[in-house]
Design an enzyme around this catalytic site. Structure first.
Site, PDB file in Angstrom:
ATOM      1  N   ASN A 124       0.845  -1.197   0.000  1.00  0.00           N
ATOM      2  CA  ASN A 124       0.000   0.000   0.000  1.00  0.00           C
ATOM      3  C   ASN A 124       0.881   1.247   0.000  1.00  0.00           C
ATOM      4  OD1 ASN A 124       0.581   0.781   2.839  1.00  0.00           O
ATOM      5  ND2 ASN A 124      -0.330  -1.217   3.221  1.00  0.00           N
ATOM      6  N   PRO A 132      -2.574 -12.112  10.377  1.00  0.00           N
ATOM      7  CA  PRO A 132      -2.963 -11.901  11.781  1.00  0.00           C
ATOM      8  C   PRO A 132      -3.086 -10.410  12.043  1.00  0.00           C
ATOM      9  CG  PRO A 132      -0.640 -12.489  11.619  1.00  0.00           C
ATOM     10  CD  PRO A 132      -1.219 -12.649  10.243  1.00  0.00           C
ATOM     11  N   ILE A 154      -2.058  -7.608  14.117  1.00  0.00           N
ATOM     12  CA  ILE A 154      -0.937  -7.443  15.052  1.00  0.00           C
ATOM     13  C   ILE A 154      -1.368  -6.682  16.307  1.00  0.00           C
ATOM     14  CG2 ILE A 154       1.374  -6.459  15.329  1.00  0.00           C
ATOM     15  CD1 ILE A 154       1.683  -6.831  12.236  1.00  0.00           C
ATOM     16  N   VAL A 155      -1.998  -5.525  16.091  1.00  0.00           N
ATOM     17  CA  VAL A 155      -2.329  -4.674  17.233  1.00  0.00           C
ATOM     18  C   VAL A 155      -3.399  -5.345  18.109  1.00  0.00           C
ATOM     19  CG1 VAL A 155      -4.136  -3.169  16.250  1.00  0.00           C
ATOM     20  CG2 VAL A 155      -2.471  -2.201  17.798  1.00  0.00           C
ATOM     21  N   PHE A 171      -4.260   2.840  14.981  1.00  0.00           N
ATOM     22  CA  PHE A 171      -4.660   3.885  14.042  1.00  0.00           C
ATOM     23  C   PHE A 171      -5.806   3.322  13.212  1.00  0.00           C
ATOM     24  CE2 PHE A 171      -1.897   7.656  13.539  1.00  0.00           C
ATOM     25  CZ  PHE A 171      -1.051   7.424  14.610  1.00  0.00           C
ATOM     26  N   LYS A 195     -13.439  -0.192  15.542  1.00  0.00           N
ATOM     27  CA  LYS A 195     -12.118  -0.856  15.655  1.00  0.00           C
ATOM     28  C   LYS A 195     -11.583  -0.773  17.083  1.00  0.00           C
ATOM     29  CE  LYS A 195     -10.649  -0.552  10.891  1.00  0.00           C
ATOM     30  NZ  LYS A 195     -10.023   0.223   9.846  1.00  0.00           N
TER      31      LYS A 195
HETATM   32  O1  PMT Z   1       2.866   5.986   6.665  1.00  0.00           O
HETATM   33  P1  PMT Z   1       2.282   7.327   6.234  1.00  0.00           P
HETATM   34  O2  PMT Z   1       2.414   7.578   4.752  1.00  0.00           O
HETATM   35  O3  PMT Z   1       2.815   8.459   7.076  1.00  0.00           O
HETATM   36  O4  PMT Z   1       0.701   7.280   6.500  1.00  0.00           O
HETATM   37  C1  PMT Z   1       0.227   7.161   7.801  1.00  0.00           C
HETATM   38  C2  PMT Z   1      -0.953   6.175   7.899  1.00  0.00           C
HETATM   39  C3  PMT Z   1      -2.126   6.734   7.145  1.00  0.00           C
HETATM   40  C4  PMT Z   1      -0.539   4.828   7.331  1.00  0.00           C
HETATM   41  C5  PMT Z   1      -1.248   6.021   9.440  1.00  0.00           C
HETATM   42  O5  PMT Z   1      -1.622   7.280   9.952  1.00  0.00           O
HETATM   43  C6  PMT Z   1      -2.365   5.030   9.665  1.00  0.00           C
HETATM   44  O6  PMT Z   1      -3.548   5.333   9.623  1.00  0.00           O
HETATM   45  N1  PMT Z   1      -1.961   3.752   9.947  1.00  0.00           N
HETATM   46  C7  PMT Z   1      -2.910   2.628  10.049  1.00  0.00           C
HETATM   47  C8  PMT Z   1      -3.288   2.188   8.698  1.00  0.00           C
HETATM   48  C9  PMT Z   1      -4.198   0.969   8.702  1.00  0.00           C
HETATM   49  O7  PMT Z   1      -3.801  -0.049   8.266  1.00  0.00           O
HETATM   50  O8  PMT Z   1      -5.359   1.170   9.253  1.00  0.00           O
HETATM   51  P2  PMT Z   1      -6.460  -0.027   9.482  1.00  0.00           P
HETATM   52  O9  PMT Z   1      -7.675   0.738   9.794  1.00  0.00           O
HETATM   53  O10 PMT Z   1      -6.461  -0.944   8.329  1.00  0.00           O
HETATM   54  O11 PMT Z   1      -5.914  -0.784  10.742  1.00  0.00           O
HETATM   55  C10 PMT Z   1      -6.321  -0.478  12.071  1.00  0.00           C
HETATM   56  C11 PMT Z   1      -5.217  -0.747  13.044  1.00  0.00           C
HETATM   57  O12 PMT Z   1      -4.924  -2.142  13.040  1.00  0.00           O
HETATM   58  C12 PMT Z   1      -3.915  -0.057  12.756  1.00  0.00           C
HETATM   59  O13 PMT Z   1      -3.329   0.323  13.981  1.00  0.00           O
HETATM   60  C13 PMT Z   1      -3.063  -1.118  12.068  1.00  0.00           C
HETATM   61  O14 PMT Z   1      -1.662  -0.924  12.304  1.00  0.00           O
HETATM   62  C14 PMT Z   1      -3.555  -2.372  12.782  1.00  0.00           C
HETATM   63  N2  PMT Z   1      -3.494  -3.594  11.981  1.00  0.00           N
HETATM   64  C15 PMT Z   1      -4.224  -3.758  10.852  1.00  0.00           C
HETATM   65  C16 PMT Z   1      -4.187  -4.945  10.161  1.00  0.00           C
HETATM   66  C17 PMT Z   1      -3.364  -5.978  10.654  1.00  0.00           C
HETATM   67  N3  PMT Z   1      -3.293  -7.144  10.031  1.00  0.00           N
HETATM   68  N4  PMT Z   1      -2.637  -5.803  11.756  1.00  0.00           N
HETATM   69  C18 PMT Z   1      -2.690  -4.624  12.432  1.00  0.00           C
HETATM   70  O15 PMT Z   1      -1.994  -4.470  13.453  1.00  0.00           O
END
Ligand code: PMT
Length: 407
Positions: A215, A312, A314-315, A331, A345
């Site tokens: 991404n 999986p 992670i968070v 995030f 979330k």
């Molecule tokens: O890296 P930059 O270009 O500076 O951009 C920053 C960002 C937009 C990437 C950052 O601010 C951000 O939003 N990061 C989270 C992106 C994301 O994957 O969001 P999500 O809504 O899909 O995931 C929610 C949370 O679960 C996040 O904390 C993510 O790290 C975590 N996650 C998601 C999927 C996974 N398999 N494992 C995870 O830990």
């Protein structure tokens, strides 16, 4: 005399010096800031150079002094926009009546005024001028305008002046100004003694030896958080997907590629940490098979399909721990119903706090230098308006430091 504690360690201070007899005191101010560990870049106006030579400041700051807006050699070394972005604090000492008027009017006709317009750093002013000039309604109005915009006014003190007058208009002493700078940086809550683990950047999910799914995450948000947590006194481990960013000084970096590798690194690092922040954009799925050889086009078909398996979370894995569970921050990158999805979330992943960003907004989110977020936890939500990721990171870390339980 003993050396002061490094209370300003690695703080980036741009010291602006304008024309006034108090400019000689600024040489001592540079020493006081450097003694406390600050990095200091000096910018002098033409007027300042009538009172004291740039060479003095070059020797004391250890950096070339910046004097001209249109000097190609200086621009090639550190351009004015770069300098504006570099600064965490712009301190103008002495700030003459002329400089206050220019800043209040939004002028950009020399290097110092241009930097103040171009920078999003905190601005602090240490006025110094004749007492009648200080009392003049024009100066008072300019000071009022600048204070309303958020500039900090340090001084002036009252007393006898170089011109023989007595009254307000003396620049504060270097020691007092250095103490104000310390106070300013101390204001943010501390993470001293805390271990913070941050994930950043994208993951890459291999398809074959030459292709992957990924991404647009650049890692900027996560790296800015790592620097901010370090500045707040934490020991920081940064688990980074493939990004093109320099490691913030003093931060331990672990490079990973795929989500499984990031999960393993995160689980290991989280064992010892107090705060875990998932800023990485982890791929939700990976190819079910990684082909050993480059996948070839099938000659007789115009389409193909790809089998994926879920990665999986992670968070969520960290937040689900029964033992050694750190304060866990996620995030949420959303393109619609941002707060609704983020709240979902927060609950579903059992997080302590979530930072929601609308990644469809222009000049925000993925791969931008700026972001705008809303922080949500059980107590409610607070919006942090659009700002540089470096600034937003400092605000987020301050907020997390306030909310993370003291262990
Ligand atoms: O890296 P930059 O270009 O500076 O951009 C920053 C960002 C937009 C990437 C950052 O601010 C951000 O939003 N990061 C989270 C992106 C994301 O994957 O969001 P999500 O809504 O899909 O995931 C929610 C949370 O679960 C996040 O904390 C993510 O790290 C975590 N996650 C998601 C999927 C996974 N398999 N494992 C995870 O830990």
């Amino acid at each position: 005399m003993s050396t002061p504690a490094p209370t300003l360690s690695r703080k980036r201070i741009l010291l602006g010096i304008s024309g006034g007899i108090a400019a000689y005191k600024s040489a001592d101010l540079v020493r006081r800031l450097k003694e406390r560990g600050a990095e200091v870049q000096v910018v002098m106006t033409a007027g300042a150079q009538e009172f004291i030579r740039p060479l003095t400041f070059q020797a004391l700051s250890g950096n070339p002094v910046h004097t001209d807006l249109l000097d190609p050699a200086a621009e090639a070394a550190m351009g004015h926009i770069e300098l504006a972005k570099w600064a965490e604090l712009i301190l103008i000492a002495p700030a003459s009546a002329q400089v206050l008027a220019k800043l209040a009017g939004g002028f950009a006709d020399d290097l110092l005024s241009t930097l103040c317009l171009a920078s999003e750093a905190k601005l602090a002013l240490a006025p110094a001028m004749n007492q009648a000039m200080w009392r003049h309604p024009a100066t008072a109005a300019n000071v009022q305008t600048l204070a309303t915009r958020g500039a900090l006014l340090w001084g002036p003190a009252a007393g006898s002046q170089a011109c023989g007058d007595v009254g307000p208009g003396r620049m504060l002493e270097p020691d007092t100004l250095a103490a104000e700078v310390e106070k300013l940086f101390r204001a943010s809550p501390s993470l001293a003694g805390k271990q913070v683990v941050i994930t950043a950047g994208p993951t890459r999910e291999a398809l074959d030896p030459v292709r992957f799914l990924s991404n647009h995450s650049s890692g900027k948000m996560g790296f800015a958080l790592a620097a901010a947590a370090r500045d707040a006194g934490a020991e920081v481990t940064l688990i980074a997907g493939p990004v093109n960013l320099a490691t913030p000084a003093g931060v331990k970096r672990i490079d990973v590629t795929g989500a499984l590798e990031m999960r393993d690194a995160a689980e290991r690092a989280a064992d010892l940490c107090d705060i875990f922040i998932g800023a990485a954009a982890v791929a939700d799925f990976r190819p079910a098979q990684v082909a050993e050889q480059k996948i070839k086009k099938t000659a007789d078909s115009d389409s193909d399909s790809l089998a994926l398996v879920k990665n999986p979370d992670i968070v969520a894995g960290i937040a689900a721990r029964r033992q050694r569970r750190p304060f866990t921050v996620g995030f949420a990158a959303e393109t619609e119903k941002v707060l609704e999805h983020a709240r979902d979330k927060l609950q579903r992943k059992n997080l302590d706090l979530i930072v929601a960003n609308d990644v469809s907004a222009e000049d925000s989110g993925f791969n931008s230098d700026r972001n705008a977020v809303t922080v949500i936890d059980a107590a409610g939500s607070s919006a942090l308006p659009a700002a540089l990721k470096t600034e937003l990171a400092a605000q987020l870390i301050a907020l997390i430091a306030e909310r993370a339980p003291v262990k």
